[in-house]
Design an enzyme around this catalytic site. Structure first.
Site, PDB file in Angstrom:
ATOM      1  CD  GLU A   1      35.926  -2.659  -8.005  1.00 27.55           C
ATOM      2  OE1 GLU A   1      36.286  -1.495  -8.249  1.00 27.55           O
ATOM      3  OE2 GLU A   1      35.259  -3.338  -8.803  1.00 27.55           O
TER       4      GLU A   1
ATOM      5  CE  LYS B   1      34.189  -1.155 -11.724  1.00 28.15           C
ATOM      6  NZ  LYS B   1      33.980  -2.445 -11.131  1.00 28.15           N
TER       7      LYS B   1
ATOM      8  CD  GLU C   1      27.896  -1.249  -7.190  1.00 27.67           C
ATOM      9  OE1 GLU C   1      27.698  -0.965  -8.367  1.00 27.67           O
ATOM     10  OE2 GLU C   1      29.020  -1.179  -6.656  1.00 27.67           O
TER      11      GLU C   1
END
Ligand code: PEP
Length: 251
Positions: free
Chosen positions: A96, A11, A164
């Protein structure tokens, strides 16, 4: 036989110096672990220095995102052609990105198309939010996301999927191995409908969401789970090495 794969999604963490140090810390131990594909996905800026560090090793690099155009006036974006020079994999459709950057199914589809065209291996992420899970809509959501992401993609060769559940990402609340396997079996069926049974048997599907060294074996012992996309735990050298080692011995 599907070769297990562990991918670390760093990330927006690590400076270039941190990234180089972290790979130096892990490289020799990771290199000794057989029978598992190892992928590290650092921030864009670290891809070039890390490429040199892992050259000639079994450690492969991935990006965390890309833009779908090959080049042009898209200030700040990174194209599949630029990435193909630096890495082999690319994460696409991470929750995200969908949540904070408004990535729709259509955008995710364009990104998968452009990654495949450039010879990159997409790690396509799908998964339901907590409210969707609680409303019993998991199958509906993952089916919709898959259909959108793979629209008009006839050749899925090399594609990797990551299931996920959004409620499990970065929360410390992982799905159970059984829960994850059930949804991944549903995803395999969906792939069989979109492509055929051969593709559904061969495609690798990872689980992601609060994977740690302590729960890796639980996921790897499931018949339909081929590995993990690991966030937080991939930033800790010893823990990531242990996850990769367990993936090698439990499959
Ligand atoms: C991820 O970033 O894809 C992820 C699964 O994160 P974490 O392992 O920290 O939950």
């Amino acid at each position: 036989m599907r070769v297990p794969l562990i991918a670390g999604n760093w990330k927006m963490n690590t400076t270039v110096t941190d990234a180089v140090n972290l790979v130096k810390e892990m490289r020799d131990d990771l290199e000794k672990i057989p029978d598992v594909d190892k992928v590290i996905c650092p921030p864009f800026v670290s891809l070039a220095p890390l490429k040199e560090l892992v050259a000639g090793s079994t450690i492969k690099l991935g990006a965390q995102n890309l833009y779908f155009a090959e080049k042009g006036a898209y200030t700040g974006e990174i194209s599949p052609l630029m990435l193909a020079d630096l890495c082999e994999y690319v994460i696409i459709g991470h929750s995200e990105r969908r949540q904070y950057f408004g990535e729709s199914g259509d955008i995710v589809n364009k990104k998968v198309v452009s990654a495949l065209k450039a010879g990159l291996i997409p790690i396509l992420c799908i998964g339901e939010k907590l409210a969707e899970n609680e409303a019993g809509k998991t199958e509906e959501v993952v089916t919709r996301q898959l259909n959108a992401a793979l629209e008009n993609i006839d050749d899925s060769d090399g594609l990797i999927l990551a299931y996920e559940p959004v409620w499990a990402i970065g929360t410390g609340r992982a799905a159970t191995g059984k829960q994850a396997n059930e949804t991944i079996a549903i995803i395999r069926n969906c792939i069989s409908r979109i492509y055929d049974r051969r593709v559904s048997r061969e495609i690798r599907i990872l689980y992601g969401g609060s994977v740690t060294a302590a729960n890796t074996a639980e996921f790897m012992n499931q018949p339909d789970i081929d590995g993990a996309l690991v966030g937080g735990a991939s930033l800790k050298a010893a823990e990531f090495i242990s996850i990769v080692a367990q993936a090698s011995t439990t499959k």
